[in-house]
Motif scaffolding. Structure first.
Motif, mmCIF file in Angstrom:
data_model
loop_
_atom_site.group_PDB
_atom_site.id
_atom_site.type_symbol
_atom_site.label_atom_id
_atom_site.label_comp_id
_atom_site.label_asym_id
_atom_site.label_seq_id
_atom_site.Cartn_x
_atom_site.Cartn_y
_atom_site.Cartn_z
ATOM 1 N N ARG A 3 0.768 -1.114 -0.074
ATOM 2 C CA ARG A 3 -0.005 0.015 0.033
ATOM 3 C C ARG A 3 1.005 1.134 -0.007
ATOM 4 N N LEU A 4 2.065 1.127 0.713
ATOM 5 C CA LEU A 4 3.032 2.139 0.901
ATOM 6 C C LEU A 4 3.580 2.717 -0.506
ATOM 7 N N GLN A 5 3.921 1.621 -1.137
ATOM 8 C CA GLN A 5 4.613 1.811 -2.565
ATOM 9 C C GLN A 5 3.530 2.271 -3.629
ATOM 10 N N ARG A 6 2.180 2.094 -3.496
ATOM 11 C CA ARG A 6 1.306 2.248 -4.285
ATOM 12 C C ARG A 6 1.159 3.754 -4.297
ATOM 13 N N TYR A 7 1.284 4.427 -2.869
ATOM 14 C CA TYR A 7 0.992 5.766 -3.023
ATOM 15 C C TYR A 7 2.118 6.660 -2.781
ATOM 16 N N LEU A 8 3.366 5.901 -2.596
ATOM 17 C CA LEU A 8 4.612 6.675 -2.503
ATOM 18 C C LEU A 8 5.557 5.770 -3.368
ATOM 19 N N PRO A 9 5.852 5.641 -4.719
ATOM 20 C CA PRO A 9 6.417 4.791 -5.308
ATOM 21 C C PRO A 9 7.870 5.181 -5.205
ATOM 22 N N SER A 14 10.654 11.705 -3.667
ATOM 23 C CA SER A 14 9.786 12.434 -3.019
ATOM 24 C C SER A 14 10.504 13.330 -1.901
ATOM 25 N N LEU A 15 11.319 12.506 -1.181
ATOM 26 C CA LEU A 15 12.053 13.532 -0.309
ATOM 27 C C LEU A 15 12.999 14.462 -0.785
ATOM 28 N N VAL A 41 4.662 13.873 -3.267
ATOM 29 C CA VAL A 41 3.848 12.682 -3.405
ATOM 30 C C VAL A 41 3.026 13.071 -4.735
ATOM 31 N N ALA A 42 2.579 13.934 -5.131
ATOM 32 C CA ALA A 42 1.884 14.023 -6.336
ATOM 33 C C ALA A 42 2.724 13.826 -7.876
ATOM 34 N N THR A 47 3.570 11.151 -12.889
ATOM 35 C CA THR A 47 4.664 10.918 -13.787
ATOM 36 C C THR A 47 4.927 9.192 -14.049
ATOM 37 N N ARG A 48 4.430 8.535 -13.000
ATOM 38 C CA ARG A 48 4.846 7.094 -12.871
ATOM 39 C C ARG A 48 4.770 6.336 -14.055
ATOM 40 N N GLY A 49 3.760 6.683 -14.932
ATOM 41 C CA GLY A 49 3.633 5.865 -16.208
ATOM 42 C C GLY A 49 4.809 6.116 -17.029
#
Length: 165
Positions: A3-9, A14-15, A41-42, A47-49
């Motif tokens: 679940r964490l990887q889904r919202y914070l890949p 991010s840091l 986070v956003a 841009t993950r895709g």
């Protein structure tokens, strides 16, 4: 995928984005931290895709050594280019070379091209569609084969070792 990887890949990205935001606004106000956290986070989620899977660094110590070598080469190349420009008697011998690539991984080729471009006096100008060679412009080049050997030894071989490609 957790679940964490889904919202914070990419937590490291991010840091870095959060830190960059806070450095740009030069404030630790709650609103800036909140907005920076939202962007941190956003942006990776949106841009993950577009991202390709990143190769694993197999030898982090070799990567650290590579970074130090590149930094040293940047400093030394700056001095050489400065002397070339400021010396009225010395003439530059610019030229293009086609550098044959032994690397096949796209990220490693990109890192090699960027390393060459970051070093003053050389610029990566083009890569063949089949990734077989890289076109490089050198500001001052005495011998084409010497430059090719230097790039192979100082940059390409360590990148092959770091990513084992």
């Amino acid at each position: 995928m957790t679940r964490l990887q889904r919202y914070l890949p990419t937590p490291v990205l991010s840091l870095v984005l959060l830190m960059a935001w806070l450095l740009m606004v030069r404030s630790l106000a709650f609103g800036h931290i909140l907005l920076g956290g939202f962007l941190a986070v956003a942006i990776p989620l949106l841009t993950r895709g577009f991202w390709e899977p990143l190769p694993r660094v197999k030898h982090p110590l070799k990567l650290a050594r590579f970074v130090l070598i590149v930094l040293w080469d940047i400093v030394m190349a700056n001095l050489q280019v400065s002397l070339l420009i400021l010396s009225p008697k010395r003439e530059a011998h610019p030229g293009f070379i086609e550098y044959p690539l032994a690397l096949k991984d796209r990220l490693a080729i990109t890192l090699l091209a960027n390393t060459i471009t970051m070093t003053p006096g050389t610029v990566s100008t083009n890569i063949r569609l089949d990734s077989s060679s890289l076109l490089i412009h050198a500001l001052d080049m005495d011998e084409e084969q010497a430059l090719i050997r230097e790039i192979q030894e100082r940059y390409e071989r360590p990148l092959k070792e770091i990513f084992e490609c």
